[in-house]
Design a protein around this motif. Sequence first.
Motif, mmCIF file in Angstrom:
data_model
loop_
_atom_site.group_PDB
_atom_site.id
_atom_site.type_symbol
_atom_site.label_atom_id
_atom_site.label_comp_id
_atom_site.label_asym_id
_atom_site.label_seq_id
_atom_site.Cartn_x
_atom_site.Cartn_y
_atom_site.Cartn_z
ATOM 1 N N UNK A 1 75.985 55.335 49.786
ATOM 2 C CA UNK A 1 76.500 56.370 48.885
ATOM 3 C C UNK A 1 76.426 57.740 49.559
ATOM 4 N N UNK A 2 75.283 58.040 50.157
ATOM 5 C CA UNK A 2 75.092 59.338 50.813
ATOM 6 C C UNK A 2 76.110 59.549 51.934
ATOM 7 N N UNK A 3 76.357 58.523 52.719
ATOM 8 C CA UNK A 3 77.344 58.636 53.802
ATOM 9 C C UNK A 3 78.742 58.885 53.249
ATOM 10 N N UNK B 1 84.263 61.030 45.007
ATOM 11 C CA UNK B 1 84.574 59.857 44.187
ATOM 12 C C UNK B 1 83.890 58.624 44.766
ATOM 13 N N UNK B 2 82.615 58.456 44.454
ATOM 14 C CA UNK B 2 81.860 57.298 44.933
ATOM 15 C C UNK B 2 81.247 56.598 43.726
ATOM 16 N N UNK B 3 81.445 55.290 43.650
ATOM 17 C CA UNK B 3 80.991 54.506 42.511
ATOM 18 C C UNK B 3 80.183 53.302 42.979
ATOM 19 N N UNK B 4 79.259 52.865 42.136
ATOM 20 C CA UNK B 4 78.391 51.738 42.461
ATOM 21 C C UNK B 4 79.192 50.463 42.710
ATOM 22 N N UNK B 5 80.175 50.221 41.844
ATOM 23 C CA UNK B 5 81.042 49.045 42.000
ATOM 24 C C UNK B 5 82.353 49.304 41.270
ATOM 25 N N UNK B 6 83.239 48.342 41.278
ATOM 26 C CA UNK B 6 84.562 48.534 40.676
ATOM 27 C C UNK B 6 84.567 48.430 39.157
ATOM 28 N N UNK B 7 83.442 48.079 38.539
ATOM 29 C CA UNK B 7 83.414 47.953 37.082
ATOM 30 C C UNK B 7 83.725 49.286 36.398
ATOM 31 N N UNK C 1 85.245 55.807 47.232
ATOM 32 C CA UNK C 1 84.258 54.984 47.909
ATOM 33 C C UNK C 1 83.522 54.114 46.912
ATOM 34 N N UNK C 2 83.261 52.873 47.292
ATOM 35 C CA UNK C 2 82.535 51.934 46.441
ATOM 36 C C UNK C 2 81.324 51.441 47.220
#
Length: 84
Positions: free
Chosen positions: A62-64, A71-77, A54-55
């Motif tokens: 993020x919580x959802x 595996x949840x990240x702020x962005x693809x960087x 998840x991005x």
Amino acid sequence: IIGGDSVKKPKPDPEGFLMACDILKIPPHQSAYVTDTVGDLIMATQGGANLVVGVETGLSSRAEMLEYTNNVFKDLSYFKNIEI
């Protein structure tokens, strides 16, 4: 392109994901799915994706997303230095 008009059952049913895997000749258990929505996380998980990411750039928080994958990240960087 596989869109809503390509399948009989819409997301979160995995029909579209499985169709894409079939076309690309990639077994779902060897695939990775990256998305910014909970519906897609559910679809990829139900379809048997090996890795579901998840991005935080879309419709779901993020919580959802953490309810469906760790595996949840702020962005693809995060992925820019990862070699595959």
